[in-house]
Scaffold this active site. Structure first.
Site, PDB file in Angstrom:
ATOM      1  CG  MET A  12      81.911  10.441  16.515  1.00  0.00           C
ATOM      2  SD  MET A  12      80.664   9.256  17.046  1.00  0.00           S
ATOM      3  CE  MET A  12      81.597   8.243  18.151  1.00  0.00           C
ATOM      4  CD  GLN A  18      75.451   4.088  26.671  1.00  0.00           C
ATOM      5  OE1 GLN A  18      74.298   4.434  26.429  1.00  0.00           O
ATOM      6  NE2 GLN A  18      76.484   4.688  26.135  1.00  0.00           N
ATOM      7  CE1 TYR A  26      82.493   0.156  20.224  1.00  0.00           C
ATOM      8  CE2 TYR A  26      84.629   0.680  19.312  1.00  0.00           C
ATOM      9  CZ  TYR A  26      83.467  -0.050  19.283  1.00  0.00           C
ATOM     10  OH  TYR A  26      83.285  -0.980  18.319  1.00  0.00           O
ATOM     11  CD  GLU A  27      79.376   5.886  19.999  1.00  0.00           C
ATOM     12  OE1 GLU A  27      80.238   6.322  19.246  1.00  0.00           O
ATOM     13  OE2 GLU A  27      78.498   6.597  20.497  1.00  0.00           O
ATOM     14  N   GLY A  28      80.438   5.780  24.976  1.00  0.00           N
ATOM     15  CA  GLY A  28      79.916   5.955  26.339  1.00  0.00           C
ATOM     16  C   GLY A  28      79.974   4.605  27.017  1.00  0.00           C
TER      17      GLY A  28
END
Ligand SMILES: Cc1cc2nc3c(=O)[nH]c(=O)nc-3n(C[C@H](O)[C@H](O)[C@H](O)COP(=O)(O)OP(=O)(O)OC[C@H]3O[C@@H](n4cnc5c(N)ncnc54)[C@H](O)[C@@H]3O)c2cc1C
Length: 592
Positions: free
Chosen positions: A164, A448, A441-443
């Site tokens: 990704m 969030q 990571y992943e925001g």
């Protein structure tokens, strides 16, 4: 260091007894003939065995040696390549994939348990199948028929892996300002040029090809997030007959030296006019990427749980063996020089906190998995819409709350070891280091929390929030004739009422001050999380009360610990939120 044991008993409890997976799966049209309890059991057993016998033994060396880079080539950490082969040959890679293209079509309620075992035994390794699964999902939902036929079967098989590619040196949270460009070509493909950083498993030697999903901008794209498109860019071009063709013009410039998950390669990826194909529509790439990111976000929450479970197992074994001091109530074993540390109230507090968080997280991630399954497999439009609302609301909680408490658990697990927790050989410090990235990571978890408070709760005037509240209220009503459950239902009711009041309070403040949402959001997400876990623990306690045996006795005791010792944290957090935004802005930027 204890051997990682897959927590299969608790997984069965959550799946079969709390969420009655057999009934759920039988009620969903899209799952007809796909899965039953027996198949699920076989998958859990297989994965449990691979996790403890193949993946866990590689975790330490993965940390110490890591993946390595030389002349653009990445060699995965020692043993990873063979373990990857074992994993894909066991058929675990395409578990949740679309059967039309070779996936197994399994429900997320089951796949989530598999993910926990893989991540719990070896997080660095687990990132590879996790990213492939997310990339497949995005291609399946948004890609053309041609792309799906060409790429999905090999990705589900694991012969090819996925990556990704979002982040750039100057663009992490704010993807609207990315600079990677995609130039349309006469043959319908695009030439992709730019640099991406921090790309997990962007390059490695475990799979024959790596399929990158890359965010880039078309030459005439509007500025900001509305001008982003998504492209499929393979490491090796794929011929018409499906065989591998020439090497695409992308390369791995280096890998990062980092705090944890050292077994995984975190790559700088350079795209030099690399050939790519559009996934979804032009300028709608962010929405396509979100399909993948939402999948990964629950996955990251489960990653946190997996590592925290591993830490718990080590801590329990150590606390039973380590002799230090006498119990406050007097010596427990006079034949020994001291009692095992598990007798001490503070050690108990740490172990119980870990246990209550982990089991609560397992139930909560399965609960979110249930809504993902309904949204994907139901043939009832109303039911699907309701489930989609739940998934949208709960995903940021699953990512951020689960990883925040997972780090707290892993630090508690390290603390149980005293000084030995700081020493490498026991494995506890690695788990703390590995786990830390799950909050980033992943925001980031801050983002969030903004997503929950700003977009999901305030953004639609509380409509999504109401759906969740109604679900809890229905459960509370269902227990009206069960006075034994009152000790869990009443605190749940009180927490829910408090959350309702807090939600209203923040929405009112936000009308006058744009900083209020951001100021409230992290603590708000935690209040939400503690309330959601009170719901999970009440559900589990009700099942435990109706059964006998040590497992259920322990479950009930853990439910009591959660209710009495952890749930009250929401009260302090609520007061903190009500402190408002003003105290955050008492200093000018120069005064810091
Ligand atoms: C080991 C590792 C693996 C990774 N894997 C991948 C991968 O596979 N693919 C990929 O594309 N990326 C990957 N990333 C990148 C990761 O997702 C980003 O680092 C993350 O999204 C944050 O971006 P940033 O680092 O640029 O931080 P920034 O965006 O610069 O944020 C810095 C701080 O500011 C805060 N902040 C920023 N904007 C706001 C706002 N609007 N409101 C409030 N606070 C804000 C953030 O919460 C954070 O605390 C990985 C990173 C690491 C370290």
């Amino acid at each position: 260091m204890a051997e990682y044991k897959a927590p299969l008993r608790d997984m069965r409890f959550v799946l079969n007894e709390v969420f009655e997976a057999d009934k759920l799966w039988a009620s969903l049209a899209g799952l007809e003939g796909v899965v039953d309890t027996e198949t699920a059991e076989a998958i859990l057993e297989t994965c449990g065995q691979i996790a403890s016998e193949v993946l866990a033994p590689l975790n330490r060396e993965g940390d110490e040696v890591g993946s390595t880079w030389k002349d653009g080539k990445v060699t995965a950490a020692p043993g990873f390549k063979d373990a990857y082969k074992t994993y894909i040959e066991a058929g675990l890679n395409g578990l949740g994939g679309n059967p039309e293209f070779g996936g197994m079509g399994m429900p997320k309620t089951l796949v989530g348990q598999v993910e926990e075992m893989v991540q719990g035994s070896n997080m660095s390794f687990g990132l590879a199948p996790m990213l492939t699964a997310g990339a497949c999902l995005s291609i399946d939902v948004h890609g053309s028929q041609e792309l799906k036929e060409k790429y999905l079967p090999n990705m589900y098989d694991g012969v090819w892996a996925g990556a990704m590619d979002l982040t750039e040196p100057h663009a992490g949270t704010d993807l609207g300002i990315i600079r990677t460009k995609a130039e349309p070509q006469a043959d319908g493909s695009y030439d992709v040029t730019g640099t991406k950083i921090f790309i997990t498993w962007g390059e490695h030697d475990m799979a024959e090809n790596i399929i990158h999903l890359v965010l880039a901008k078309l030459p005439d794209a509007p500025a900001g997030p509305k001008g982003i498109s998504l492209f499929l860019v393979p490491k090796f071009l794929v011929n018409e007959d499906g065989s591998l063709g020439e090497r695409n013009t992308l390369s791995c410039g280096s890998i990062e030296h980092k705090m944890g998950i050292k077994g995984s390669a975190t790559c700088v990826m350079n795209f030099d006019g690399a050939k790519g194909w559009l996934v979804g529509e032009e300028n709608k790439g962010l929405a396509c990427m979100f399909t993948m990111m939402n999948y990964e976000r629950l996955g990251v929450g489960v990653q946190g749980l997996g590592a925290a479970e591993n830490s718990y197992q080590n801590a329990v074994e150590y606390a039973r063996d380590r002799l230090q001091s006498r119990a406050p109530s007097g010596a427990q074993d006079k034949s020994k020089v001291a009692d095992p540390i598990i007798v001490h109230p503070d050690v108990r507090r740490m172990l119980m906190t870990m246990r209550a968080f982990n089991e609560g997280s397992r139930a909560f991630s399965t609960y979110v998995g249930k809504w993902l399954d309904v949204s994907k497999f139901s043939d009832n439009a109303e039911e699907k819409k309701h489930a989609e609302a739940m998934v949208a609301l709960l995903t940021p909680v699953a990512k951020a709350f689960l990883t925040d408490i997972a780090l707290e658990s892993a630090i508690a697990g390290q603390q149980v070891f005293g000084g030995h927790g700081f020493i490498r050989e026991w494995g506890q410090e690695q788990l703390v280091r590995d786990l830390r990235i799950t909050q980033i990571y992943e925001g980031t978890n801050g983002i969030q929390a903004l997503d929950l408070m700003g977009r999901k709760v305030a953004g639609n005037n509380g409509a999504l929030y109401k759906v969740f509240v109604e679900d809890i209220e229905a459960f509370i009503s269902s227990q009206a004739g069960n006075p034994a459950a009152d000790e869990f239902i009443q605190p749940l009711q009180a927490a829910l009422e408090s959350l309702n009041g807090l939600t209203q309070w923040v929405l009112e403040q936000a009308a006058n001050n744009p900083n209020e949402i951001g100021a409230a959001s992290v603590e708000y997400l935690h209040v939400f999380g503690y309330t959601a876990f009170a719901y999970m623990w009440a559900k589990m306690a009700v099942v435990a009360m109706a059964n006998e045996g040590d497992f259920y006795t322990a479950k009930l005791a853990t439910a009591r610990f959660y209710t009495k010792r952890l749930l009250p944290r929401y009260i302090g957090l609520t007061e903190a939120v009500k402190g408002g935004a003003e105290p955050l802005y008492g200093l000018t930027a120069e005064m810091f």
